[in-house]
Design a protein around this motif. Structure first.
Motif, PDB file in Angstrom:
ATOM      1  N   ALA A  15      20.195 102.002   8.348  1.00  0.00           N
ATOM      2  CA  ALA A  15      19.914 103.315   8.953  1.00  0.00           C
ATOM      3  C   ALA A  15      18.932 103.185  10.109  1.00  0.00           C
ATOM      4  N   LYS A  16      17.934 102.335   9.953  1.00  0.00           N
ATOM      5  CA  LYS A  16      16.948 102.135  11.009  1.00  0.00           C
ATOM      6  C   LYS A  16      17.608 101.659  12.296  1.00  0.00           C
ATOM      7  N   HIS A  17      18.633 100.828  12.155  1.00  0.00           N
ATOM      8  CA  HIS A  17      19.304 100.265  13.335  1.00  0.00           C
ATOM      9  C   HIS A  17      20.592 101.008  13.670  1.00  0.00           C
ATOM     10  N   GLY A  18      20.837 102.144  13.013  1.00  0.00           N
ATOM     11  CA  GLY A  18      22.016 102.941  13.311  1.00  0.00           C
ATOM     12  C   GLY A  18      23.319 102.263  12.945  1.00  0.00           C
ATOM     13  N   LEU A  19      23.330 101.515  11.846  1.00  0.00           N
ATOM     14  CA  LEU A  19      24.497 100.731  11.447  1.00  0.00           C
ATOM     15  C   LEU A  19      25.197 101.342  10.242  1.00  0.00           C
ATOM     16  N   ILE A  24      27.251  93.017  14.064  1.00  0.00           N
ATOM     17  CA  ILE A  24      25.920  92.791  14.616  1.00  0.00           C
ATOM     18  C   ILE A  24      25.829  91.352  15.119  1.00  0.00           C
ATOM     19  N   ARG A  25      25.019  91.180  16.135  1.00  0.00           N
ATOM     20  CA  ARG A  25      24.734  89.839  16.636  1.00  0.00           C
ATOM     21  C   ARG A  25      23.437  89.382  15.982  1.00  0.00           C
ATOM     22  N   ILE A  26      23.503  88.266  15.257  1.00  0.00           N
ATOM     23  CA  ILE A  26      22.360  87.730  14.517  1.00  0.00           C
ATOM     24  C   ILE A  26      21.854  86.512  15.275  1.00  0.00           C
ATOM     25  N   SER A  27      20.625  86.602  15.788  1.00  0.00           N
ATOM     26  CA  SER A  27      20.095  85.561  16.661  1.00  0.00           C
ATOM     27  C   SER A  27      18.924  84.853  16.005  1.00  0.00           C
ATOM     28  N   ALA A  28      18.949  83.527  16.061  1.00  0.00           N
ATOM     29  CA  ALA A  28      17.852  82.685  15.600  1.00  0.00           C
ATOM     30  C   ALA A  28      17.423  81.780  16.740  1.00  0.00           C
ATOM     31  N   ARG A  29      16.481  80.882  16.488  1.00  0.00           N
ATOM     32  CA  ARG A  29      16.036  79.982  17.551  1.00  0.00           C
ATOM     33  C   ARG A  29      17.179  79.101  18.063  1.00  0.00           C
ATOM     34  N   ARG A  30      18.029  78.660  17.152  1.00  0.00           N
ATOM     35  CA  ARG A  30      19.068  77.696  17.520  1.00  0.00           C
ATOM     36  C   ARG A  30      20.236  78.339  18.243  1.00  0.00           C
ATOM     37  N   GLY A  31      20.595  79.556  17.847  1.00  0.00           N
ATOM     38  CA  GLY A  31      21.768  80.185  18.432  1.00  0.00           C
ATOM     39  C   GLY A  31      22.021  81.530  17.796  1.00  0.00           C
ATOM     40  N   ALA A  32      23.256  82.000  17.885  1.00  0.00           N
ATOM     41  CA  ALA A  32      23.591  83.330  17.381  1.00  0.00           C
ATOM     42  C   ALA A  32      24.987  83.323  16.776  1.00  0.00           C
ATOM     43  N   ILE A  33      25.205  84.218  15.825  1.00  0.00           N
ATOM     44  CA  ILE A  33      26.509  84.439  15.222  1.00  0.00           C
ATOM     45  C   ILE A  33      26.727  85.949  15.126  1.00  0.00           C
ATOM     46  N   VAL A  34      27.958  86.344  14.878  1.00  0.00           N
ATOM     47  CA  VAL A  34      28.286  87.746  14.654  1.00  0.00           C
ATOM     48  C   VAL A  34      28.540  87.952  13.172  1.00  0.00           C
ATOM     49  N   GLY A  35      27.920  88.977  12.614  1.00  0.00           N
ATOM     50  CA  GLY A  35      28.128  89.327  11.218  1.00  0.00           C
ATOM     51  C   GLY A  35      28.692  90.725  11.086  1.00  0.00           C
ATOM     52  N   ILE A  36      29.440  90.949  10.031  1.00  0.00           N
ATOM     53  CA  ILE A  36      30.006  92.267   9.753  1.00  0.00           C
ATOM     54  C   ILE A  36      29.219  92.872   8.595  1.00  0.00           C
ATOM     55  N   VAL A  37      28.603  94.005   8.854  1.00  0.00           N
ATOM     56  CA  VAL A  37      27.608  94.568   7.949  1.00  0.00           C
ATOM     57  C   VAL A  37      28.250  95.104   6.671  1.00  0.00           C
ATOM     58  N   GLU A  38      27.565  94.859   5.562  1.00  0.00           N
ATOM     59  CA  GLU A  38      27.922  95.415   4.255  1.00  0.00           C
ATOM     60  C   GLU A  38      26.632  95.852   3.576  1.00  0.00           C
ATOM     61  N   ALA A  39      26.635  97.052   3.010  1.00  0.00           N
ATOM     62  CA  ALA A  39      25.428  97.578   2.366  1.00  0.00           C
ATOM     63  C   ALA A  39      25.198  96.936   1.003  1.00  0.00           C
ATOM     64  N   SER A  71      16.264  81.498   4.480  1.00  0.00           N
ATOM     65  CA  SER A  71      15.023  82.129   4.947  1.00  0.00           C
ATOM     66  C   SER A  71      14.842  81.911   6.446  1.00  0.00           C
ATOM     67  N   ILE A  72      15.942  81.922   7.188  1.00  0.00           N
ATOM     68  CA  ILE A  72      15.917  81.673   8.634  1.00  0.00           C
ATOM     69  C   ILE A  72      15.433  82.932   9.362  1.00  0.00           C
ATOM     70  N   PRO A  73      14.418  82.828  10.201  1.00  0.00           N
ATOM     71  CA  PRO A  73      13.981  83.999  10.982  1.00  0.00           C
ATOM     72  C   PRO A  73      15.060  84.415  11.984  1.00  0.00           C
ATOM     73  N   VAL A  74      15.451  85.682  11.940  1.00  0.00           N
ATOM     74  CA  VAL A  74      16.498  86.178  12.842  1.00  0.00           C
ATOM     75  C   VAL A  74      16.159  87.588  13.320  1.00  0.00           C
ATOM     76  N   ASP A  75      16.774  87.955  14.415  1.00  0.00           N
ATOM     77  CA  ASP A  75      16.787  89.331  14.911  1.00  0.00           C
ATOM     78  C   ASP A  75      18.228  89.793  15.019  1.00  0.00           C
ATOM     79  N   ILE A  76      18.434  91.113  15.066  1.00  0.00           N
ATOM     80  CA  ILE A  76      19.791  91.639  15.162  1.00  0.00           C
ATOM     81  C   ILE A  76      19.871  92.710  16.253  1.00  0.00           C
ATOM     82  N   VAL A  77      21.068  92.802  16.820  1.00  0.00           N
ATOM     83  CA  VAL A  77      21.416  93.919  17.700  1.00  0.00           C
ATOM     84  C   VAL A  77      22.874  94.245  17.434  1.00  0.00           C
ATOM     85  N   PRO A  78      23.288  95.480  17.670  1.00  0.00           N
ATOM     86  CA  PRO A  78      24.718  95.790  17.526  1.00  0.00           C
ATOM     87  C   PRO A  78      25.545  94.906  18.459  1.00  0.00           C
TER      88      PRO A  78
END
Length: 732
Positions: free
Chosen positions: A641-645, A651-666, A721-728
């Motif tokens: 809800a915070k990210h409007g998902l 979502i694009r899941i980004s870490a230091r090494r790279g990024a992947i796309v994930g499909i959200v599930e509650a 426990s990989i640190p990541v950020d997300i964006v739609p």
């Protein structure tokens, strides 16, 4: 139609089942299987993977003969005799040019079958290569290292069937079938244990099946397990709940441990790990106050930062409270087919060195360890130019492109090899890059016995069978028509023949120094052994001969109530260590970020198993990919809800090494700030870029031994426990 007692062997758990087999024009063919409710160890258990075994044996994608890469780059069918000869010729050339260490062997999860294990070891020795890698160093390496530093209690932990408290960290045995609860049927054994009063303590950022049944669930931030255990130890010492008598007689290092944990007050740990201070205290009191208790951590711990320290602190917690089997205690399983020493109530001395010894590696900062060579740097050893480069790789029952950290680098390494030999029943993402692929016979097409599951107790306390169980089953079905399949071990045996190597295999599956000395058995290199011959060698010296187990086709308990934990030897002066210097130094930094800049990321990505899949296997089986063909990115609804998902969003899941796309599930049971995804998904495109996220995304693309945390002892890069950020993700 014939009904036979069988062992599933889709994975290594050796589940006892009933198989329906039909005669199809002279070929014995598996039609269906179900759990055997009368089996005294498994009690009717079967899983979706096992019930899908008939589909696996006759799957359209199953390889039925060896493949060789032709000059045009395509893989084409080739007879096994010719494929062996050509592969051996190329191996010989590489060894003659660059030495035997230019050839590496990787033993994947599907290589754990005892015949292949002993032949693989013999092949590496005969070839002269020290470059032998396995899943062990990218799965749960901390277990082996912790025992090496702490020492081993030869009486082992109390039997699960006798314990009144059990602590689980980062493991969900009802799904994984490993990691604390009796593997043959975790739900069945746990239900009965809870009826007699057993209480669970679970540390996990997700409300797992185990956590829902816990007396205390510490739903902590990922990667803070060391802080929590240090806090529990501090409570136990402060309230004088430790077993002073056991410590005085059997352990050293209490002063060092007590000094290091002093900072980990309940209030500090509460802030650090995001748990209630009173829950931490309750967990410590519950564990220390138990009459008999055990502990287990899983891949979630070992793939996270400080995994070795967590495993070590678990050993310390067990020793601090004296929760080891004592003289006269019952022995739940004194062994059936796995040769082993009888338990006695004494310690084995910690080793002086658990890492930093040969074989040599060219990658700076990495070495051989008590748990083996670090698989995480194998791609670097392949890709780095110059003398000593690994030029050839033999992959046994694994899929490195999907399972290793840093998928992009792993794929580049497979493509850079001068020779890649893969033994696998499917054309996996790794096999697609191979020069030779050998198709093996599968479950029920070969003889099998229960020694593989039983032997787990020799390396992992709380694993294996909780009862003295044994079973053997001959080959029950025939391979598909017009197939040219080899037993997996036979590939190495025949390569050895072609290379004029002499193979000597060893009995048993234990690496414990106090177990019986293994027999060394030279193989006849003119007359190939059978799988049954190799099983006889593996089980030589067992308490119950394999010939006797064969007399009971349904499986049987071979009870020996007279066997109990024996007394300490008169001349034993070995002591356990709960204050190892390296571990105390690691503990002193446990309140700091594992890697600079971790705090700048909003989320932590953790692993999560799906019940119907076995690592990368099964993704092409419709029965096993329900309700998802992909690996969802599970999130707490409040984070969504915070990210409007919404569920189904990309979502694009980004870490230091790279990024992947994930499909959200509650997932309401997931701690906020955490994303959970299953590993071994996400086939890359031909150009190496990520594939369609609706078929899964590879979390290994987010791991790196170059720009993120690497465990300094085992060499495993952070894989959970990989640190990541997300964006739609607009493209999704």
């Amino acid at each position: 139609m014939q009904t036979s007692h069988a062992i599933c062997h889709y994975c290594g758990l050796s589940c006892a089942v009933k198989a329906e087999i039909e005669d199809c024009d002279g070929r014995r063919r598996l039609v269906s299987l179900i759990g055997d409710k009368d089996n005294p160890a498994y009690h009717g258990y079967s899983c979706a993977k096992g019930r899908d075994l008939p589909e696996l044996l006759d799957h359209a994608n199953r390889l039925l003969a060896p493949l060789k890469r032709n000059p045009g780059g395509d893989l084409e069918r080739m007879g096994s005799d010719r494929a062996i000869d050509e592969a051996a010729a190329r191996l010989r050339a590489i060894v003659e040019e660059s030495g035997p260490d230019a050839v590496a062997i990787y033993e994947g999860t599907y290589s754990l079958q005892p015949p292949l294990r002993i032949v693989s070891s013999a092949f590496a020795t005969a070839l002269g290569t020290s470059m032998r890698f396995s899943t062990g160093t990218i799965d749960q390496p901390g277990k082996v290292l912790a025992k090496a530093l702490h020492g081993t209690w030869r009486g082992d932990m109390p039997a699960f069937t006798e314990a009144d408290v059990w602590l689980l960290i980062g493991t969900n045995p009802e799904i994984s079938k490993l990691g604390g609860l009796p593997a043959p049927n975790p739900a069945w054994y746990l239900q009965r244990a809870r009826r007699r009063g057993l209480k669970l303590i679970v540390i996990d950022p997700r409300r797992t099946e185990a956590a829902r049944k816990a007396e205390v669930h510490l739903q902590a931030k990922p990667g803070e397990d060391a802080s929590i255990l240090a806090g529990m130890i501090r409570v136990i010492l402060a309230e004088k709940l430790h077993d002073t008598g056991f410590l005085e007689e059997n352990a050293d290092g209490l002063g060092a441990l007590a000094g290091e944990v002093e900072r980990f007050t309940p209030e500090v740990v509460s802030r650090q790990a995001g748990i209630a201070a009173e829950d931490l205290v309750a967990a410590a009191r519950l564990f220390a106050g138990a009459k008999a208790a055990g502990v287990n951590a899983g891949t979630g711990v070992n793939m996270s930062p400080r995994g070795t320290l967590v495993e070590y602190l678990l050993c310390c917690l067990q020793t601090l409270c004296g929760h080891w089997a004592r003289e006269g205690d019952c022995v739940a399983n004194p062994g059936v087919l796995a040769p082993q020493a009888l338990p006695i109530a004494q310690a084995t001395e910690p080793v002086a060195l658990a890492w930093g010894f040969p074989s040599r590696l060219r990658t700076p900062g990495f070495s051989n360890t008590a748990c083996g060579l670090p698989t995480g740097v194998l791609p670097d050893e392949i890709l780095a130019p110059g003398p000593g480069r690994i030029r050839a790789l033999i992959v046994l029952g694994g899929n490195p492109v999907m399972g290793w950290p840093d998928q992009q680098k792993a794929r580049d390494a497979m493509m850079a090899l001068d020779l890649l030999i893969v033994v696998d029943p499917k054309l996996t993402e790794t096999a697609r890059h191979a020069h030779f692929v050998f198709a093996p016979k599968l479950a029920m097409e070969v003889p099998v016995c229960s020694v593989e599951e039983e032997a787990l107790q020799l390396s992992n306390s709380g694993w294996g069978y909780p009862v003295p169980y044994g079973m053997y089953v001959p080959a029950l079905v025939d391979p598909p028509a017009d197939s040219d399949l080899l037993d997996d071990w036979e590939v190495l045996y025949r390569l050895a023949q072609a290379l004029d190597l002499e193979l000597t295999v060893t009995s048993g599956l234990s690496s414990r120094p106090f177990d019986p000395t293994p027999l060394r058995v030279p193989l006849d290199m003119q007359k190939p052994p059978t799988t049954d011959d190799l099983l006889e060698i593996v089980t030589a010296g067992s308490r119950i001969p394999l010939s006797e187990v064969k007399r009971h086709p349904q499986g049987r308990l071979f009870e020996a109530p007279e066997i109990r934990v024996g007394p300490k030897e008169a001349d034993c002066d070995s002591r356990l260590s709960i204050g190892n210097v390296a571990m105390m130094e690691a503990l002193s930094a446990a309140l700091e970020s594992a890697y600079p800049g971790d705090e700048a990321f909003e989320f932590r990505l953790v692993g999560r198993r799906l019940p119907n899949l076995f690592n990368s296997m099964g993704r092409d089986h419709p029965n096993l990919t329900r309700p998802w063909r992909h690996n969802p990115a599970f999130m707490n609804p409040k984070d969504m809800a915070k990210h409007g998902l919404s569920t189904g969003d990309s979502i694009r899941i980004s870490a230091r090494r790279g990024a992947i796309v994930g499909i959200v599930e509650a997932d309401e049971g997931l701690r906020r700030g955490v994303i959970a995804m299953t590993h071994s998904f996400g086939s890359p495109k031909e150009n190496g870029e990520p594939g369609d996220p609706h078929l899964g995304s590879c979390t290994g693309r987010l791991s790196s031994n170059e720009v993120d945390y690497v465990e300094p002892f085992s060499g495993i890069p952070r894989m959970s426990s990989i640190p990541v950020d997300i964006v739609p993700d607009a493209a999704g």
